[in-house]
Structure formats: structure tokens, C-alpha cells
Scaffold this motif. Structure first.
Motif, PDB file in Angstrom:
ATOM      1  N   TYR A  66      38.765  22.401  58.057  1.00  0.00           N
ATOM      2  CA  TYR A  66      40.192  23.069  58.241  1.00  0.00           C
ATOM      3  C   TYR A  66      41.252  22.757  57.041  1.00  0.00           C
ATOM      4  N   GLY A  67      40.712  21.675  56.449  1.00  0.00           N
ATOM      5  CA  GLY A  67      41.881  20.897  55.588  1.00  0.00           C
ATOM      6  C   GLY A  67      42.901  20.196  56.038  1.00  0.00           C
ATOM      7  N   MET A  68      42.662  19.568  57.231  1.00  0.00           N
ATOM      8  CA  MET A  68      43.663  18.730  57.768  1.00  0.00           C
ATOM      9  C   MET A  68      43.585  17.606  57.645  1.00  0.00           C
ATOM     10  N   SER A  69      44.339  16.887  57.461  1.00  0.00           N
ATOM     11  CA  SER A  69      44.162  15.217  56.022  1.00  0.00           C
ATOM     12  C   SER A  69      43.972  14.758  57.602  1.00  0.00           C
ATOM     13  N   PHE A  70      42.953  13.699  56.975  1.00  0.00           N
ATOM     14  CA  PHE A  70      42.093  12.267  58.719  1.00  0.00           C
ATOM     15  C   PHE A  70      42.523  11.529  57.407  1.00  0.00           C
ATOM     16  N   ILE A  71      43.048  10.591  58.495  1.00  0.00           N
ATOM     17  CA  ILE A  71      42.762   8.485  57.413  1.00  0.00           C
ATOM     18  C   ILE A  71      42.198   7.649  58.562  1.00  0.00           C
ATOM     19  N   ALA A  72      41.388   7.146  58.680  1.00  0.00           N
ATOM     20  CA  ALA A  72      41.167   5.851  59.228  1.00  0.00           C
ATOM     21  C   ALA A  72      40.707   5.091  59.022  1.00  0.00           C
ATOM     22  N   PHE A  73      41.425   4.356  59.723  1.00  0.00           N
ATOM     23  CA  PHE A  73      41.588   2.153  59.550  1.00  0.00           C
ATOM     24  C   PHE A  73      40.588   2.205  60.689  1.00  0.00           C
ATOM     25  N   ARG A  74      39.841   0.994  59.539  1.00  0.00           N
ATOM     26  CA  ARG A  74      39.534   0.501  60.347  1.00  0.00           C
ATOM     27  C   ARG A  74      39.933  -1.223  60.213  1.00  0.00           C
ATOM     28  N   ILE A  75      40.039  -1.353  61.775  1.00  0.00           N
ATOM     29  CA  ILE A  75      41.608  -1.806  61.785  1.00  0.00           C
ATOM     30  C   ILE A  75      40.462  -2.731  62.416  1.00  0.00           C
ATOM     31  N   GLY A  76      40.549  -4.543  62.076  1.00  0.00           N
ATOM     32  CA  GLY A  76      40.540  -5.684  62.392  1.00  0.00           C
ATOM     33  C   GLY A  76      41.293  -6.029  63.766  1.00  0.00           C
ATOM     34  N   ASN A 118      49.117  12.391  49.663  1.00  0.00           N
ATOM     35  CA  ASN A 118      48.537  13.068  49.540  1.00  0.00           C
ATOM     36  C   ASN A 118      46.680  12.925  49.320  1.00  0.00           C
ATOM     37  N   ILE A 119      46.158  12.369  50.542  1.00  0.00           N
ATOM     38  CA  ILE A 119      44.875  12.114  50.753  1.00  0.00           C
ATOM     39  C   ILE A 119      44.247  13.346  51.643  1.00  0.00           C
ATOM     40  N   GLY A 120      43.655  13.640  51.552  1.00  0.00           N
ATOM     41  CA  GLY A 120      42.165  14.545  52.704  1.00  0.00           C
ATOM     42  C   GLY A 120      41.779  14.375  53.729  1.00  0.00           C
ATOM     43  N   PHE A 121      41.144  12.844  52.672  1.00  0.00           N
ATOM     44  CA  PHE A 121      40.184  12.072  53.983  1.00  0.00           C
ATOM     45  C   PHE A 121      40.676  10.867  53.534  1.00  0.00           C
ATOM     46  N   GLY A 122      40.627  10.152  54.401  1.00  0.00           N
ATOM     47  CA  GLY A 122      39.926   8.594  54.116  1.00  0.00           C
ATOM     48  C   GLY A 122      39.991   7.236  55.224  1.00  0.00           C
ATOM     49  N   VAL A 123      39.036   6.720  54.631  1.00  0.00           N
ATOM     50  CA  VAL A 123      38.562   5.891  55.416  1.00  0.00           C
ATOM     51  C   VAL A 123      39.010   4.123  54.861  1.00  0.00           C
TER      52      VAL A 123
END
Length: 186
Positions: A66-76, A118-123
Motif C-alpha cells: 500500500y506504500g504506507m511507511s512503516f518503521i519498527a524499532f527493536r527496543i531494548g 524518506n523511509i518506506g520501510f525500516g527495522v
């Protein structure tokens, strides 16, 4: 539930979702000494870590489809008690202390994630600058400009070391031994 949230966000035209994933996605690497970049294959050991990994994958599907930006943080480790101060009360011994993230660093990263265009997807791994930490922050520094402002030196006493030894035996040594049994069907 995450699917419903992402579907509602997508249908409402939300530009980005920032997801609180967890370093438990990598808990199976606890007793190894290799660096932990987001390129290391996920290795959850429980339902919590597996559900966070599933959330990351669902977010990727929404970003790709769908082109929605998604950022996931692997939180400590981020504690409610002790005002999230670093100290011997952090669970999981050295492993937990190495992945502690201060409130200031956590808020800084989330602010950068919301503002980035600028980020479309990132972990990304999200920890503070803790001495000896195996958590690689290269990607989050490059992509989001995140620079941890806090950090600490892990220090584990005899009780913490004993707990770590028991956890190693239970979670790593015994399962590896059982995998070597010929004809094993369980």
C-alpha cells in the motif's frame, strides 16, 4: 489487532506508522558473542518475540502493498520502575544491561522516525550507547540520524552471573543437546 490498526491507518491516509518491536526478536542470540545487526536472521525464543517479528513482517507487507511507511524499532530494555535508570536491577544480566535504552534516547529516536520523509520501510535496533553492546546501530544512525546521548557500563554481580548461567543451561545448552539425539521426535 495490528492488522486492524494498519488497515485503519492506511484507509485514513496515515503517512507512517512507527511500531514498538522488541530486541526479543533476537533472544535466541543471547548467549552468542556476534554483533547483532538487523541483517542477522531473527531468532525469537518465545511468543512475545515471535509476535513482534510477525508485527514487523505485517508492517513490511503494508509498506510494500500500500506504500504506507512503516518503521519498527527493536527496543531494548526500558523500565517503568527505577525511573528507567541504568543499574543492577535491569533484568537478564549483561544481556539486558547491554540493550538498555534511556528515555531520552528512546524519545529522540521516535521523534526522528516521525519527522523523517524518506523511509518506506525500516527495522532498527534501538539501544543507548552502552559499553560492549553487541547491538549494531549503524542503520538507525545512517537512516534517521539517531545518535544515542546516554549509555552505561554493564556490571553484573554474582547473583546476576548465576542467573545467566542457569538461563544458558535451560535456554541454550539443553536444547542444543536435545537436538543432537538421533531419532528425536519431540
Amino acid at each position: 489487532m495490528l492488522c486492524n490498526v494498519l488497515a485503519a491507518a492506511q484507509q485514513s491516509g496515515v503517512r507512517r506508522v512507527v511500531f514498538a518491536s522488541s530486541n526479543f526478536v533476537m533472544a535466541g542470540e543471547r548467549f552468542r558473542r556476534t554483533p547483532l545487526s538487523v541483517d542477522v536472521p531473527p531468532n525469537p525464543i518465545n511468543a512475545y518475540g515471535s509476535s513482534k517479528l510477525a508485527g514487523e513482517r505485517i508492517g513490511k507487507m503494508f509498506a510494500d502493498r500500500y506504500g504506507m511507511s512503516f518503521i519498527a524499532f527493536r527496543i531494548g530494555v526500558c523500565l517503568r520502575e527505577h525511573d528507567n535508570r541504568f543499574g543492577p536491577w535491569i533484568p537478564f544480566g549483561r544481556w539486558g544491561q547491554e540493550m538498555w535504552v534511556s528515555d531520552r534516547d528512546l524519545c529522540n529516536a521516535f521523534e526522528r522516525a516521525v519527522e523523517n520523509e524518506n523511509i518506506g520501510f525500516g527495522v532498527y535496533n534501538l539501544v543507548s550507547n552502552n559499553e560492549g553492546s553487541r547491538w549494531d546501530l549503524t542503520d538507525v544512525k545512517r537512516d534517521l540520524g539517531y545518535q544515542p546521548l546516554d549509555g552505561a557500563r554493564p556490571s553484573v554481580g554474582p547473583v546476576g552471573k548465576a542467573k545467566t548461567a542457569v538461563a544458558y543451561f535451560r535456554d541454550d545448552f539443553v536444547p542444543a543437546l536435545l537436538r543432537k539425539i538421533p531419532g528425536r521426535t519431540w
